[in-house]
Structure formats: structure tokens, C-alpha cells
Write a protein that holds these residues in place. Sequence first.
Motif, PDB file in Angstrom:
ATOM      1  N   GLN A   1       1.188   3.882  -1.479  1.00 46.70           N
ATOM      2  CA  GLN A   1       2.506   3.249  -1.493  1.00 46.70           C
ATOM      3  C   GLN A   1       3.582   4.152  -0.863  1.00 46.70           C
ATOM      4  OE1 GLN A   1       2.972   0.075  -3.764  1.00 46.70           O
ATOM      5  NE2 GLN A   1       4.466  -0.075  -2.116  1.00 46.70           N
ATOM      6  N   ALA A   2       3.621   5.409  -1.231  1.00 43.26           N
ATOM      7  CA  ALA A   2       4.670   6.319  -0.736  1.00 43.26           C
ATOM      8  C   ALA A   2       4.399   6.739   0.706  1.00 43.26           C
ATOM      9  CB  ALA A   2       4.771   7.549  -1.637  1.00 43.26           C
TER      10      ALA A   2
ATOM     11  N   ARG B   1      -1.197  -1.071  -5.729  1.00 43.73           N
ATOM     12  CA  ARG B   1      -2.071  -0.986  -6.892  1.00 43.73           C
ATOM     13  C   ARG B   1      -1.727  -1.928  -8.052  1.00 43.73           C
ATOM     14  NH1 ARG B   1      -5.238   3.458  -5.846  1.00 43.73           N
ATOM     15  NH2 ARG B   1      -4.293   4.679  -4.196  1.00 43.73           N
TER      16      ARG B   1
ATOM     17  N   SER C   1       5.517   5.183 -10.375  1.00 44.19           N
ATOM     18  CA  SER C   1       5.938   3.780 -10.239  1.00 44.19           C
ATOM     19  C   SER C   1       6.084   3.415  -8.769  1.00 44.19           C
ATOM     20  CB  SER C   1       7.264   3.532 -10.959  1.00 44.19           C
ATOM     21  OG  SER C   1       8.334   4.044 -10.201  1.00 44.19           O
ATOM     22  N   VAL C   2       5.966   2.129  -8.520  1.00 44.18           N
ATOM     23  CA  VAL C   2       6.143   1.612  -7.172  1.00 44.18           C
ATOM     24  C   VAL C   2       7.571   1.887  -6.688  1.00 44.18           C
ATOM     25  CG1 VAL C   2       6.309  -0.536  -5.864  1.00 44.18           C
ATOM     26  CG2 VAL C   2       4.325  -0.110  -7.328  1.00 44.18           C
TER      27      VAL C   2
ATOM     28  N   THR D   1      -0.078  12.282  -2.124  1.00 44.76           N
ATOM     29  CA  THR D   1      -1.476  12.218  -2.574  1.00 44.76           C
ATOM     30  C   THR D   1      -1.660  11.478  -3.894  1.00 44.76           C
ATOM     31  OG1 THR D   1      -1.082  14.438  -3.442  1.00 44.76           O
ATOM     32  CG2 THR D   1      -2.276  14.291  -1.359  1.00 44.76           C
TER      33      THR D   1
ATOM     34  N   ALA E   1      -8.075  15.211   3.359  1.00 47.55           N
ATOM     35  CA  ALA E   1      -7.467  16.499   3.708  1.00 47.55           C
ATOM     36  C   ALA E   1      -8.015  17.546   2.746  1.00 47.55           C
ATOM     37  CB  ALA E   1      -5.952  16.414   3.588  1.00 47.55           C
TER      38      ALA E   1
ATOM     39  N   TRP F   1       7.892  -2.145 -14.055  1.00 47.78           N
ATOM     40  CA  TRP F   1       7.529  -3.374 -14.760  1.00 47.78           C
ATOM     41  C   TRP F   1       6.064  -3.323 -15.174  1.00 47.78           C
ATOM     42  CZ3 TRP F   1       6.796  -2.864  -9.650  1.00 47.78           C
ATOM     43  CH2 TRP F   1       5.635  -3.400  -9.108  1.00 47.78           C
TER      44      TRP F   1
ATOM     45  N   ASP G   1       3.847   9.687  -6.747  1.00 50.77           N
ATOM     46  CA  ASP G   1       3.247  10.108  -8.024  1.00 50.77           C
ATOM     47  C   ASP G   1       2.958  11.614  -8.098  1.00 50.77           C
ATOM     48  OD1 ASP G   1       3.144   7.410  -8.683  1.00 50.77           O
ATOM     49  OD2 ASP G   1       1.006   7.410  -9.194  1.00 50.77           O
TER      50      ASP G   1
ATOM     51  N   GLY H   1      -2.336  10.941   2.300  1.00 48.55           N
ATOM     52  CA  GLY H   1      -2.261   9.882   1.290  1.00 48.55           C
ATOM     53  C   GLY H   1      -1.679   8.633   1.924  1.00 48.55           C
TER      54      GLY H   1
ATOM     55  N   SER I   1      -4.677  -4.313 -11.916  1.00 50.28           N
ATOM     56  CA  SER I   1      -4.848  -4.518 -13.360  1.00 50.28           C
ATOM     57  C   SER I   1      -4.220  -5.839 -13.801  1.00 50.28           C
ATOM     58  CB  SER I   1      -4.206  -3.352 -14.123  1.00 50.28           C
ATOM     59  OG  SER I   1      -2.887  -3.118 -13.662  1.00 50.28           O
ATOM     60  N   LYS I   2      -3.839  -6.671 -12.824  1.00 49.95           N
ATOM     61  CA  LYS I   2      -3.160  -7.932 -13.144  1.00 49.95           C
ATOM     62  C   LYS I   2      -3.844  -9.052 -12.358  1.00 49.95           C
ATOM     63  CE  LYS I   2       1.190  -5.311 -13.527  1.00 49.95           C
ATOM     64  NZ  LYS I   2       0.796  -4.049 -12.870  1.00 49.95           N
TER      65      LYS I   2
ATOM     66  N   ASP J   1      -8.026   9.003   2.071  1.00 52.82           N
ATOM     67  CA  ASP J   1      -9.464   9.113   1.779  1.00 52.82           C
ATOM     68  C   ASP J   1     -10.087   7.796   1.334  1.00 52.82           C
ATOM     69  OD1 ASP J   1      -8.283   9.019  -0.693  1.00 52.82           O
ATOM     70  OD2 ASP J   1      -9.123  10.901  -1.429  1.00 52.82           O
ATOM     71  N   GLU J   2      -9.286   6.746   1.191  1.00 48.80           N
ATOM     72  CA  GLU J   2      -9.872   5.459   0.777  1.00 48.80           C
ATOM     73  C   GLU J   2     -10.258   4.648   2.018  1.00 48.80           C
ATOM     74  OE1 GLU J   2      -8.365   3.629  -3.038  1.00 48.80           O
ATOM     75  OE2 GLU J   2      -6.563   4.685  -2.391  1.00 48.80           O
TER      76      GLU J   2
HETATM   77  P1  FAD Z   1      -1.008   6.201  -4.375  1.00 45.93           P
HETATM   78  O1  FAD Z   1      -0.553   4.820  -4.083  1.00 45.93           O
HETATM   79  O2  FAD Z   1      -1.965   6.410  -5.479  1.00 45.93           O
HETATM   80  O3  FAD Z   1      -1.613   6.784  -3.023  1.00 45.93           O
HETATM   81  C1  FAD Z   1      -2.138   8.093  -2.918  1.00 45.93           C
HETATM   82  C2  FAD Z   1      -3.291   8.070  -1.943  1.00 45.93           C
HETATM   83  O4  FAD Z   1      -3.612   9.410  -1.531  1.00 45.93           O
HETATM   84  C3  FAD Z   1      -4.563   7.497  -2.523  1.00 45.93           C
HETATM   85  O5  FAD Z   1      -5.107   6.562  -1.654  1.00 45.93           O
HETATM   86  C4  FAD Z   1      -5.461   8.731  -2.651  1.00 45.93           C
HETATM   87  O6  FAD Z   1      -6.833   8.403  -2.595  1.00 45.93           O
HETATM   88  C5  FAD Z   1      -5.009   9.526  -1.440  1.00 45.93           C
HETATM   89  N1  FAD Z   1      -5.353  10.950  -1.450  1.00 45.93           N
HETATM   90  C6  FAD Z   1      -5.241  11.822  -2.477  1.00 45.93           C
HETATM   91  N2  FAD Z   1      -5.656  13.058  -2.103  1.00 45.93           N
HETATM   92  C7  FAD Z   1      -6.028  12.957  -0.799  1.00 45.93           C
HETATM   93  C8  FAD Z   1      -6.549  13.891   0.159  1.00 45.93           C
HETATM   94  N3  FAD Z   1      -6.746  15.191  -0.153  1.00 45.93           N
HETATM   95  N4  FAD Z   1      -6.838  13.450   1.411  1.00 45.93           N
HETATM   96  C9  FAD Z   1      -6.629  12.142   1.732  1.00 45.93           C
HETATM   97  N5  FAD Z   1      -6.138  11.219   0.876  1.00 45.93           N
HETATM   98  C10 FAD Z   1      -5.839  11.629  -0.377  1.00 45.93           C
HETATM   99  N6  FAD Z   1       3.641   0.845 -10.876  1.00 45.93           N
HETATM  100  C11 FAD Z   1       4.654  -0.026 -11.134  1.00 45.93           C
HETATM  101  O7  FAD Z   1       5.811   0.290 -10.842  1.00 45.93           O
HETATM  102  N7  FAD Z   1       4.400  -1.231 -11.729  1.00 45.93           N
HETATM  103  C12 FAD Z   1       3.146  -1.621 -12.070  1.00 45.93           C
HETATM  104  O8  FAD Z   1       2.956  -2.714 -12.618  1.00 45.93           O
HETATM  105  C13 FAD Z   1       2.057  -0.728 -11.777  1.00 45.93           C
HETATM  106  N8  FAD Z   1       0.777  -1.084 -12.055  1.00 45.93           N
HETATM  107  C14 FAD Z   1      -0.236  -0.236 -11.729  1.00 45.93           C
HETATM  108  C15 FAD Z   1      -1.544  -0.620 -11.984  1.00 45.93           C
HETATM  109  C16 FAD Z   1      -2.609   0.215 -11.666  1.00 45.93           C
HETATM  110  C17 FAD Z   1      -4.017  -0.229 -11.939  1.00 45.93           C
HETATM  111  C18 FAD Z   1      -2.347   1.496 -11.085  1.00 45.93           C
HETATM  112  C19 FAD Z   1      -3.482   2.416 -10.750  1.00 45.93           C
HETATM  113  C20 FAD Z   1      -1.048   1.886 -10.828  1.00 45.93           C
HETATM  114  C21 FAD Z   1       0.016   1.030 -11.139  1.00 45.93           C
HETATM  115  N9  FAD Z   1       1.341   1.385 -10.889  1.00 45.93           N
HETATM  116  C22 FAD Z   1       2.363   0.516 -11.173  1.00 45.93           C
HETATM  117  C23 FAD Z   1       1.671   2.714 -10.332  1.00 45.93           C
HETATM  118  C24 FAD Z   1       1.868   2.678  -8.816  1.00 45.93           C
HETATM  119  O9  FAD Z   1       0.832   1.969  -8.189  1.00 45.93           O
HETATM  120  C25 FAD Z   1       1.917   4.102  -8.292  1.00 45.93           C
HETATM  121  O10 FAD Z   1       3.015   4.739  -8.906  1.00 45.93           O
HETATM  122  C26 FAD Z   1       2.047   4.176  -6.778  1.00 45.93           C
HETATM  123  O11 FAD Z   1       0.915   3.646  -6.151  1.00 45.93           O
HETATM  124  C27 FAD Z   1       2.276   5.603  -6.330  1.00 45.93           C
HETATM  125  O12 FAD Z   1       2.248   5.688  -4.938  1.00 45.93           O
HETATM  126  P2  FAD Z   1       1.730   7.024  -4.240  1.00 45.93           P
HETATM  127  O13 FAD Z   1       1.774   6.762  -2.778  1.00 45.93           O
HETATM  128  O14 FAD Z   1       2.420   8.186  -4.796  1.00 45.93           O
HETATM  129  O15 FAD Z   1       0.216   7.165  -4.701  1.00 45.93           O
END
Ligand code: FAD
Length: 414
Positions: A14-15, A45, A301-302, A110, A83, A330, A279, A11, A49-50, A37-38
Motif C-alpha cells: 500500500q505505501a 489487504r 493502517s491503510v 516493507t 531485497a 476502520w 507499517d 515493498g 479478512s472481509k 517479494d510477493e
Molecule cells: P504492506 O502493504 O504490508 O506491504 C509491504 C510489502 O513489502 C509486502 O508485500 C511485503 O511482502 C514486502 N516486503 C517486505 N520485506 C521485503 C523485502 N526484503 N524485499 C521485498 N519485499 C519485501 N488497515 C486498515 O486501515 N483497515 C482495515 O480494515 C485493515 N484490514 C486489514 C486486514 C488484513 C488481513 C491485513 C493483513 C491488514 C489490514 N490492514 C487494515 C492494515 C493495512 O493493510 C496495512 O496497514 C497496510 O497494508 C500497510 O501498508 P505497507 O505498504 O506499509 O505494508
Amino acid sequence: GLVTAGLVVVGAGQAGFQVAASLREAGFAEPITLVGDEPDLPYQRPPLSKGYLAGRTDRQGLHLRAAGYFAEHGIVHRAETRAAGIDRDGTRLLLADGGVLPYGHLVLATGARNRPLPVPGAELEGVRQLRGLSDADALKGAIEAANRIVVVGAGFIGLEFAAVAAARGLSVTVVEAAGRPMARAVSGQTSEFFRRAHEALGVRFLFEAGVSAIEGAGGRVSGVRLSNGETLPADLVLVGIGVLPNQELAAQAGLAVADGIRVDAWLATADPAVSAIGDCARFPSPFATGVTPDGTVRIESVQNAIDQGRCLAARLAGRPAPYAALPWFWSDQGRHKLQIAGLGAPADASVPRGTGDAFSVFRFRDGRLSAVESVDRAGDHMIARRLLAAGTPLTPEQAADPGFDLKALAMGRP
Ligand code: FAD
């Protein structure tokens, strides 16, 4: 502990990006591979939506770092790479393309995917969701061509999308199963403010309304049929009804999952070589007492993604500490900014402070301050973060008293 065969992160969001970047900052010298995978560079993100949807932010503005950063810091980013499995005995990550990546430590970052709308017609063209950059690009085009939009779900993403679409003069109807917007996340006062703000933009709400089918003609959406039999004409439908954590890799590898990959306070799974953050992770939080029966939460959340990335990096760099960061969040809807510190639901008192235009709602659980929602009151939000992080006692009466100096309390000046 020390990582010998390098760090592999599944993944590149963000994290996943954050744990890699923080490890390099800490001087971590082992190989780091980000498997995502992107197709794009790791990106944020929230603007999807903004500002990005509204055309105020471009693609480059979304990237967490430019391409050169990854080469300079010895972080291998494998885009468009999925993966498919974890061989825990062999400490190898199995890729969908048949490749294999040995790991010293494996991080699951992920994220989550959108919950599909479980009704007939959900696959029709013109029924969309918003999670990734490719979704946002498709939606930008679809908005241009749309006349009548129905948003299913009055959560953060649905409402942010509705505000952008309504600002363009499009007809927008939001259908929500609960009785008010953002019902799971915020107080009634904050819901009411945003209901009015969206209505002032021309958004129409239907609360306590269920969707029974998406209707179509020639493979394209033509309307949304409600449980009461009414059909809302629509040429674009945005489904925003929450997410499901991407926990299948962990579950298939025999790791515990329960609406999220279970980790301990150090963000470790039961396998010492596998951690989970962001997440996709369910973790114990000192702020979750009374929120869930077992005191664990999964937070989208971010803030949580970044702070968990940092916390895990510190452990892998030899400075372990339990994750205890205050949750904050936010959402920008129209011209209003909502900021939330803490975990507010369930609450037994919600005390407003401020005016009708700009206010905060102080939420209490079991007599203690649990969360503060601020609408266009950034100062309150910063004070709230201090109060909540420090556990400073505050009574509902003090919160309600406009003469009570909250800032002095937060700064420790009684
Ligand atoms: P993600 O950033 O989603 O990254 C996970 C990645 O793992 C993705 O690219 C996914 O495709 C990849 N992945 C999954 N499975 C696999 C696999 N098997 N193999 C390879 N890759 C894989 N949060 C806020 O705090 N404030 C906001 O205003 C806000 N607005 C948002 C608006 C939108 C439209 C969205 C969608 C989310 C928003 N969020 C907001 C939430 C925030 O973006 C997420 O909480 C944050 O991105 C989580 O980070 P993450 O790394 O856990 O997951």
C-alpha cells in the motif's frame, strides 16, 4: 532533494505503491522501481479478512491498479524479488537473487509480518495466519474443510476472520489473553458491543486465556491446549496476535530501529538518501502526545500508508512538509462497521453518544479529545475527523450532551 539515479522502493504494498503513484502524479520524471517479494500486482489487504475471504470480492478487485498502469506510468514492478541488503556507501540495493539496483533515493516500505505464536505445535498443518493474498487463498480452502475453528487473539484480524467463519455456521472459539476484545485499541464500551455482536453470531470467547501448546495428530492440528490445562478441539487455528515490523534491512544497514524504522517528521532516516513509510516506520506524530513517552508511533493502517506515501512523494518532488495527518482506521465485523479517528489509548475519559445500536465513544486524554470510535455512525466519524484534525476544543460534557450540535462545531458554526 533531487534524485539522480532514480527511486527504488522496497515493498510493493500500500505505501510503496502510493509513493510511486503520487510521484508520477507530481510530474516526477526519474526512473521508479518497486521491488516486492510477493507474486501479485500491488494489492490492498483489508478485503483479505472481509469481502475476499467471504467470497464477495475477487482477485482483480484487490489490485491497486491493473497491470497496464505500471507500464503506462514508467513504474517498474519487480515481483517475487526480495531485497537482501543495503549498501549505503555505494547507494545500491542488494537483491536476494544476486542482483544490484543503484538508487538515488531508497524508500523502505516493507510493512510488517505476523508475530509467530511461541508455543510447541505452532508449525502443525492447519495452524494459519493472515497477512497476504497467499494466506487468504489458503484460508479460503481451509474454511471449506473446517468444522471447529479456534482463533488465537481477539484483535481486528482475528475478529474479522471469526465473523466470516461464524457467518458460515462454523463453530468458532476466540482465545484472548486480555479481558476483552481489541483491548489495546478501543474503549471498554466498544469492546463490549463487539463481544455481544460476535456472540450473537455464535462466536464463543475465552478471555484472560493463554495458549500453552497446539496439539496434533499425524502432523495436523487437533486442538489448542490452554494454560489452564483445558484443550479445545480444533481442525483450523488462526493466529492473530499482532505484527512485527520488517525492519531488518534498515537495522543491518546501521539505521536506527525501535519497534519500527526510526524516521523524522519528514519520514527520513538519519541517511538523507533513505526514507521509510507505512507499517514499518516509527515516526513522530502531533497526535501521539501522551501515547508514547517520546511521542513517536508506528501505525498499521491503510490511511497511514497512503498519507505517508503522499507526504514522502511531495518531499521528493520538491515540496517538503512534515507528516501530520490524522490517524484513522476502520474494521468490518459481521454487519457492523467500526471507525476510529485519532489515537485513543491511553484515555482518562470515554464518553458514549448515541443509542445502543449505533453510537460513538469520545475519548479524552489530559482533558483534550484524543479519539472517537464510531459504531455504525459514519456521520460522527466524519465530524470527528474534522474536530481532531483542527484541534477544535470539546469537553466531555459537550460530547455527552445529545443536544450539543457537534456538526456545527466541526464546521466552525458556533
Ligand atoms: P504492506 O502493504 O504490508 O506491504 C509491504 C510489502 O513489502 C509486502 O508485500 C511485503 O511482502 C514486502 N516486503 C517486505 N520485506 C521485503 C523485502 N526484503 N524485499 C521485498 N519485499 C519485501 N488497515 C486498515 O486501515 N483497515 C482495515 O480494515 C485493515 N484490514 C486489514 C486486514 C488484513 C488481513 C491485513 C493483513 C491488514 C489490514 N490492514 C487494515 C492494515 C493495512 O493493510 C496495512 O496497514 C497496510 O497494508 C500497510 O501498508 P505497507 O505498504 O506499509 O505494508
